[in-house]
Enzyme design. Structure first.
Site, mmCIF file in Angstrom:
data_model
loop_
_atom_site.group_PDB
_atom_site.id
_atom_site.type_symbol
_atom_site.label_atom_id
_atom_site.label_comp_id
_atom_site.label_asym_id
_atom_site.label_seq_id
_atom_site.Cartn_x
_atom_site.Cartn_y
_atom_site.Cartn_z
ATOM 1 N N TYR A 1 -4.776 -11.547 -7.477
ATOM 2 C CA TYR A 1 -3.860 -10.857 -8.401
ATOM 3 C C TYR A 1 -2.468 -11.502 -8.425
ATOM 4 C CZ TYR A 1 -3.155 -8.562 -3.905
ATOM 5 O OH TYR A 1 -2.955 -8.324 -2.575
ATOM 6 N N GLY B 1 -16.770 -13.819 2.056
ATOM 7 C CA GLY B 1 -15.833 -13.192 2.980
ATOM 8 C C GLY B 1 -15.788 -11.682 2.770
ATOM 9 N N GLY B 2 -14.704 -11.062 3.235
ATOM 10 C CA GLY B 2 -14.599 -9.601 3.179
ATOM 11 C C GLY B 2 -14.687 -9.040 1.777
ATOM 12 N N LYS C 1 -10.731 -4.139 10.299
ATOM 13 C CA LYS C 1 -11.787 -3.668 9.392
ATOM 14 C C LYS C 1 -13.188 -3.732 9.998
ATOM 15 C CE LYS C 1 -9.939 -4.531 4.786
ATOM 16 N NZ LYS C 1 -10.165 -5.243 3.522
ATOM 17 N N SER D 1 0.797 -1.230 0.000
ATOM 18 C CA SER D 1 0.000 0.000 0.000
ATOM 19 C C SER D 1 0.836 1.290 0.000
ATOM 20 C CB SER D 1 -0.961 -0.019 1.196
ATOM 21 O OG SER D 1 -1.727 1.140 1.217
ATOM 22 N N SER E 1 -6.705 -2.290 7.670
ATOM 23 C CA SER E 1 -6.779 -3.671 7.182
ATOM 24 C C SER E 1 -6.951 -4.619 8.358
ATOM 25 C CB SER E 1 -5.563 -3.979 6.311
ATOM 26 O OG SER E 1 -5.829 -5.134 5.546
ATOM 27 N N GLY F 1 -18.129 -16.681 -2.963
ATOM 28 C CA GLY F 1 -17.470 -16.131 -1.782
ATOM 29 C C GLY F 1 -18.415 -15.284 -0.950
HETATM 30 P P1 NAD Z 1 -11.960 -13.999 3.694
HETATM 31 O O1 NAD Z 1 -11.114 -14.872 4.538
HETATM 32 O O2 NAD Z 1 -12.732 -12.907 4.320
HETATM 33 O O3 NAD Z 1 -13.002 -14.933 2.867
HETATM 34 C C1 NAD Z 1 -12.584 -16.153 2.292
HETATM 35 C C2 NAD Z 1 -13.678 -16.732 1.396
HETATM 36 O O4 NAD Z 1 -13.130 -17.848 0.675
HETATM 37 C C3 NAD Z 1 -14.890 -17.261 2.142
HETATM 38 O O5 NAD Z 1 -16.045 -17.060 1.355
HETATM 39 C C4 NAD Z 1 -14.571 -18.759 2.270
HETATM 40 O O6 NAD Z 1 -15.722 -19.549 2.446
HETATM 41 C C5 NAD Z 1 -13.929 -19.006 0.927
HETATM 42 N N1 NAD Z 1 -13.042 -20.178 0.912
HETATM 43 C C6 NAD Z 1 -11.990 -20.401 1.727
HETATM 44 N N2 NAD Z 1 -11.412 -21.582 1.415
HETATM 45 C C7 NAD Z 1 -12.114 -22.099 0.388
HETATM 46 C C8 NAD Z 1 -12.009 -23.290 -0.382
HETATM 47 N N3 NAD Z 1 -11.060 -24.214 -0.150
HETATM 48 N N4 NAD Z 1 -12.902 -23.498 -1.385
HETATM 49 C C9 NAD Z 1 -13.874 -22.585 -1.641
HETATM 50 N N5 NAD Z 1 -14.034 -21.453 -0.937
HETATM 51 C C10 NAD Z 1 -13.155 -21.200 0.065
HETATM 52 O O7 NAD Z 1 -10.979 -13.443 2.580
HETATM 53 P P2 NAD Z 1 -11.141 -12.095 1.706
HETATM 54 O O8 NAD Z 1 -10.467 -10.978 2.406
HETATM 55 O O9 NAD Z 1 -12.558 -11.957 1.288
HETATM 56 O O10 NAD Z 1 -10.228 -12.436 0.426
HETATM 57 C C11 NAD Z 1 -10.668 -13.349 -0.564
HETATM 58 C C12 NAD Z 1 -9.774 -13.222 -1.801
HETATM 59 O O11 NAD Z 1 -9.897 -11.903 -2.342
HETATM 60 C C13 NAD Z 1 -8.276 -13.407 -1.521
HETATM 61 O O12 NAD Z 1 -7.706 -14.025 -2.635
HETATM 62 C C14 NAD Z 1 -7.736 -12.000 -1.446
HETATM 63 O O13 NAD Z 1 -6.383 -11.909 -1.829
HETATM 64 C C15 NAD Z 1 -8.602 -11.321 -2.483
HETATM 65 N N6 NAD Z 1 -8.730 -9.872 -2.288
HETATM 66 C C16 NAD Z 1 -8.356 -9.093 -3.323
HETATM 67 C C17 NAD Z 1 -8.475 -7.719 -3.205
HETATM 68 C C18 NAD Z 1 -8.044 -6.874 -4.359
HETATM 69 O O14 NAD Z 1 -7.924 -5.662 -4.193
HETATM 70 N N7 NAD Z 1 -7.868 -7.454 -5.528
HETATM 71 C C19 NAD Z 1 -8.973 -7.139 -2.032
HETATM 72 C C20 NAD Z 1 -9.356 -7.982 -0.973
HETATM 73 C C21 NAD Z 1 -9.221 -9.358 -1.134
#
Ligand code: NAD
Length: 294
Positions: A242, A141-142, A72, A23, A68, A139
């Protein structure tokens, strides 16, 4: 190297762990390009030190701070105001020290979630008008929640969310409920193990996003999609991952003939550029940032 003087203003980044972060590289490149006398520094802040750290935004007259994990979902407690989408997501990644009519920071702190905004801005930059589209999102998650909420507020018509039946599934049910009550989008929660339903919904969709982290280390050899036949040629396919730049899922989509396939780089860039605009009011040249960050 920025020319730090007595006038230089500070933006923070509060998280733990944080030393691996990209960042400050992105922010400081942008402030420099925009001619702003501002720097971003990363601070190791966890839930225990968060209240004091947020108070320091006021005390030090900082422009604000990125937030982060693990902060959050907690930081809202210490703020004066929270943006609608961030409230629905239950997560904040940007805290802005609001300015008065003379441009001076006031100590009134407002929380935003620019992750969702960043994802959708990335699609707009590709010339994609997503209003009225049907979307399949994997998904809950966050990242997925931020994408779902912002998309529902900004005009996605139908949202089919899929997740495995882990601890995140019930969060998905809550988000679907919130979206259906608070927006015009029709959202549904589905089990990712139901492959027939997933295929049916993907064939009926305009836009697909995997926001799970499957496809990145340590799951870099995996895809949530069983085989390329799940993709139709005109589906817009996106991944929040990414690193690597091309996931197994993206390769499957290309094999199926999809031409519009995007990784998570633009989401990452635009969540930062939107935060920078919130802090300084300035738009950062996108092509310059893409060229410099690779
Ligand atoms: P998180 O931990 O909050 O959520 C994880 C999600 O993945 C949940 O829905 C979970 O059920 C699912 N999951 C975990 N293991 C799994 C599996 N084996 N099979 C299927 N589903 C599974 O994580 P997050 O912060 O939401 O991040 C998720 C992805 O998004 C990560 O790859 C992160 O790097 C990416 N991300 C990218 C950006 C960006 O700016 N491009 C920003 C935030 C997050």
């Amino acid at each position: 190297m920025p020319n730090i003087t007595g006038h230089t203003e500070l933006v923070g980044l509060m998280a733990y762990p944080i030393r691996h972060t990209q960042s400050p590289t992105t922010h400081n490149l942008a402030y420099d390009k925009n001619g702003d006398d501002v720097i971003q520094l990363a601070f190791e802040v966890d839930n225990d030190s968060l209240k004091d750290a947020v108070q320091s935004i006021r005390a030090l007259k900082m422009l604000g701070s990125n937030i982060s994990m693990p902060n959050k979902t907690v930081v809202h407690k210490y703020l004066d105001e929270v943006d609608e989408a961030a409230k629905l997501c239950g997560a904040i990644n940007t805290v802005v020290n609001m300015r008065d009519e003379n441009g001076q920071v006031t100590g009134k702190l407002k929380g935003y979630n620019t992750d969702g905004m960043g994802y959708w801005q990335g699609l707009k930059e590709e010339g994609i008008d997503f209003k009225g589209m049907k979307m399949v999102l994997i998904g809950t998650g966050g990242a997925a929640t931020a994408i779902a909420v912002r998309g529902a507020l900004d005009g996605i018509a139908e949202l089919e969310i899929f997740n495995i039946k882990d601890k995140f599934y019930s969060r998905g049910e809550e988000i679907v409920d919130l979206i259906n009550k608070n927006t015009n989008c029709k959202a549904t929660m589905n089990d990712l193990a139901d492959h027939d339903l997933l295929k049916e919904k993907m064939h009926a969709a305009d836009l697909f996003c995997d926001a799970t982290g499957v496809g990145m280390h340590p799951l870099e050899d995996l895809s949530n999609i069983p085989d390329p036949s799940f993709f139709k040629k005109d589906l817009i396919v996106t991944d929040t991952v990414y690193a690597p730049r091309e996931t197994v899922m993206m390769k499957q989509a290309k094999e199926a003939g999809c031409e519009r396939v995007y990784n998570g780089m633009s989401m990452m860039l635009f969540q930062a550029l939107i935060a920078i605009k919130l802090y300084t009011g300035k738009d950062t040249p996108v092509d310059y940032m893409k060229e410099k960050l690779g």
